[in-house]
Design a protein around this motif. Structure first.
Motif, PDB file in Angstrom:
ATOM      1  N   UNK A 182       0.832  -1.204   0.000  1.00 14.95           N
ATOM      2  CA  UNK A 182       0.000   0.000   0.000  1.00 14.95           C
ATOM      3  C   UNK A 182       0.866   1.253   0.000  1.00 14.95           C
ATOM      4  N   UNK A 183       1.921   1.269   0.799  1.00 18.02           N
ATOM      5  CA  UNK A 183       2.806   2.427   0.845  1.00 18.02           C
ATOM      6  C   UNK A 183       3.473   2.644  -0.505  1.00 18.02           C
ATOM      7  N   UNK A 184       3.847   1.581  -1.174  1.00 13.65           N
ATOM      8  CA  UNK A 184       4.424   1.698  -2.511  1.00 13.65           C
ATOM      9  C   UNK A 184       3.447   2.318  -3.503  1.00 13.65           C
ATOM     10  N   UNK A 185       2.167   1.938  -3.407  1.00 14.48           N
ATOM     11  CA  UNK A 185       1.153   2.521  -4.280  1.00 14.48           C
ATOM     12  C   UNK A 185       1.013   4.018  -3.999  1.00 14.48           C
ATOM     13  N   UNK A 186       0.967   4.392  -2.719  1.00 13.62           N
ATOM     14  CA  UNK A 186       0.856   5.808  -2.356  1.00 13.62           C
ATOM     15  C   UNK A 186       2.078   6.586  -2.829  1.00 13.62           C
ATOM     16  N   UNK A 187       3.262   6.010  -2.701  1.00 12.54           N
ATOM     17  CA  UNK A 187       4.480   6.680  -3.153  1.00 12.54           C
ATOM     18  C   UNK A 187       4.433   6.947  -4.654  1.00 12.54           C
ATOM     19  N   UNK A 188       3.978   5.964  -5.433  1.00 17.76           N
ATOM     20  CA  UNK A 188       3.861   6.145  -6.885  1.00 17.76           C
ATOM     21  C   UNK A 188       2.842   7.224  -7.223  1.00 17.76           C
ATOM     22  N   UNK A 189       1.722   7.247  -6.498  1.00 13.81           N
ATOM     23  CA  UNK A 189       0.705   8.269  -6.766  1.00 13.81           C
ATOM     24  C   UNK A 189       1.213   9.662  -6.410  1.00 13.81           C
ATOM     25  N   UNK A 190       1.988   9.763  -5.329  1.00 17.65           N
ATOM     26  CA  UNK A 190       2.541  11.056  -4.942  1.00 17.65           C
ATOM     27  C   UNK A 190       3.459  11.637  -6.020  1.00 17.65           C
ATOM     28  N   UNK A 236      -7.990   2.577 -21.890  1.00 21.23           N
ATOM     29  CA  UNK A 236      -6.693   2.180 -22.463  1.00 21.23           C
ATOM     30  C   UNK A 236      -6.357   0.760 -22.036  1.00 21.23           C
ATOM     31  N   UNK A 237      -6.370  -0.162 -22.977  1.00 18.94           N
ATOM     32  CA  UNK A 237      -6.043  -1.554 -22.643  1.00 18.94           C
ATOM     33  C   UNK A 237      -4.534  -1.755 -22.497  1.00 18.94           C
ATOM     34  N   UNK A 238      -4.174  -2.847 -21.868  1.00 15.68           N
ATOM     35  CA  UNK A 238      -2.782  -3.256 -21.826  1.00 15.68           C
ATOM     36  C   UNK A 238      -1.878  -2.458 -20.921  1.00 15.68           C
ATOM     37  N   UNK A 239      -2.429  -1.860 -19.870  1.00 12.63           N
ATOM     38  CA  UNK A 239      -1.603  -1.065 -18.958  1.00 12.63           C
ATOM     39  C   UNK A 239      -0.882  -1.910 -17.912  1.00 12.63           C
ATOM     40  N   UNK A 240      -1.219  -3.194 -17.839  1.00 18.66           N
ATOM     41  CA  UNK A 240      -0.522  -4.072 -16.906  1.00 18.66           C
ATOM     42  C   UNK A 240      -0.935  -3.897 -15.451  1.00 18.66           C
ATOM     43  N   UNK A 241      -2.209  -3.642 -15.219  1.00 22.44           N
ATOM     44  CA  UNK A 241      -2.711  -3.476 -13.852  1.00 22.44           C
ATOM     45  C   UNK A 241      -2.372  -4.697 -13.013  1.00 22.44           C
ATOM     46  N   UNK A 242      -2.123  -4.490 -11.743  1.00 24.15           N
ATOM     47  CA  UNK A 242      -1.845  -5.589 -10.822  1.00 24.15           C
ATOM     48  C   UNK A 242      -3.058  -5.846  -9.942  1.00 24.15           C
ATOM     49  N   UNK A 243      -3.113  -7.031  -9.380  1.00 27.80           N
ATOM     50  CA  UNK A 243      -4.201  -7.370  -8.454  1.00 27.80           C
ATOM     51  C   UNK A 243      -4.202  -6.392  -7.285  1.00 27.80           C
ATOM     52  N   UNK A 244      -3.026  -6.034  -6.781  1.00 28.50           N
ATOM     53  CA  UNK A 244      -2.956  -5.097  -5.655  1.00 28.50           C
ATOM     54  C   UNK A 244      -3.508  -3.724  -6.024  1.00 28.50           C
ATOM     55  N   UNK A 245      -3.232  -3.255  -7.234  1.00 31.05           N
ATOM     56  CA  UNK A 245      -3.770  -1.960  -7.662  1.00 31.05           C
ATOM     57  C   UNK A 245      -5.294  -2.005  -7.751  1.00 31.05           C
ATOM     58  N   UNK A 246      -5.820  -3.077  -8.319  1.00 31.17           N
ATOM     59  CA  UNK A 246      -7.272  -3.222  -8.433  1.00 31.17           C
ATOM     60  C   UNK A 246      -7.892  -3.337  -7.038  1.00 31.17           C
ATOM     61  N   UNK A 247      -7.282  -4.114  -6.193  1.00 30.59           N
ATOM     62  CA  UNK A 247      -7.782  -4.292  -4.826  1.00 30.59           C
ATOM     63  C   UNK A 247      -7.831  -2.939  -4.100  1.00 30.59           C
ATOM     64  N   UNK A 248      -6.790  -2.131  -4.252  1.00 33.02           N
ATOM     65  CA  UNK A 248      -6.750  -0.827  -3.596  1.00 33.02           C
ATOM     66  C   UNK A 248      -7.854   0.081  -4.141  1.00 33.02           C
ATOM     67  N   UNK A 249      -8.002   0.142  -5.487  1.00 29.72           N
ATOM     68  CA  UNK A 249      -9.040   1.003  -6.061  1.00 29.72           C
ATOM     69  C   UNK A 249     -10.438   0.549  -5.661  1.00 29.72           C
ATOM     70  N   UNK A 250     -10.642  -0.745  -5.604  1.00 27.66           N
ATOM     71  CA  UNK A 250     -11.946  -1.251  -5.211  1.00 27.66           C
ATOM     72  C   UNK A 250     -12.254  -0.871  -3.762  1.00 27.66           C
ATOM     73  N   UNK A 251     -11.249  -0.950  -2.897  1.00 29.52           N
ATOM     74  CA  UNK A 251     -11.441  -0.510  -1.511  1.00 29.52           C
ATOM     75  C   UNK A 251     -11.821   0.964  -1.433  1.00 29.52           C
TER      76      UNK A 251
END
Length: 161
Positions: free
Chosen positions: A22-30, A101-116
């Motif tokens: 989660x912290x890695x996702x926040x760091x990328x968004x920042x 945009x297809x083919x962006x390589x979404x990860x399960x963790x990214x989807x899980x975070x957005x769904x939350x």
């Protein structure tokens, strides 16, 4: 992920994100947040009928690689979910454009975070499943199973009373 008779696990059983992930996702968004906030601000003052590629958000999106675009999408999704009562037309357009945009390589963790984020926003945020649904459809079959029952089936998009 546990499943019942081959069906995806209910939301209450969905795997939680590890704190480091989660912290890695926040760091990328920042990293994209200042540019995203500025682009949204410029586009709010501009012509809403302008083609997306000609907007500040469109130019920003086109300048990013797949990982940067996923981070931008997650940031815009988060921003729209938190400020759904504000004027988010520009942010929602950005989310829809990234979702398309297809083919962006979404990860399960990214989807899980957005769904939350989407679930936490509640039914007032009408477009809260746009990006998580699009991202989940791009996952490999094993990754999609976790989200099949509520997001990919469309059940997550139904407004709850």
């Amino acid at each position: 992920m546990a499943s019942v008779a081959g069906r995806a696990a209910p939301r209450s059983e969905r795997a939680r994100l590890d704190e480091a992930v989660a912290q890695g996702l926040y760091d990328r968004m920042r990293m994209v947040a200042p540019a995203a906030f500025g682009a949204i601000g410029r586009d709010r003052a501009d012509d809403p009928a302008r083609p997306f590629a000609d907007t500040a958000c469109g130019r920003l999106a086109d300048s990013l690689d797949a990982a940067g675009l996923r981070a931008l999408g997650m940031w815009a999704h988060h921003w729209c979910m938190r400020f759904y009562d504000d004027d988010t037309r520009v942010g929602l357009r950005l989310v829809r454009e990234i979702a398309d945009r297809p083919g962006l390589g979404w990860t399960v963790d990214e989807v899980r975070w957005m769904l939350g984020e989407s679930e936490a926003a509640g039914p007032s945020a009408a477009h809260r499943f746009t990006l998580p649904r699009a991202a989940a459809t791009g996952l490999p079959p094993a990754g999609r199973r976790e989200f099949a029952a509520d997001v990919l089936s469309g059940a997550g998009s139904r407004e709850r009373g």
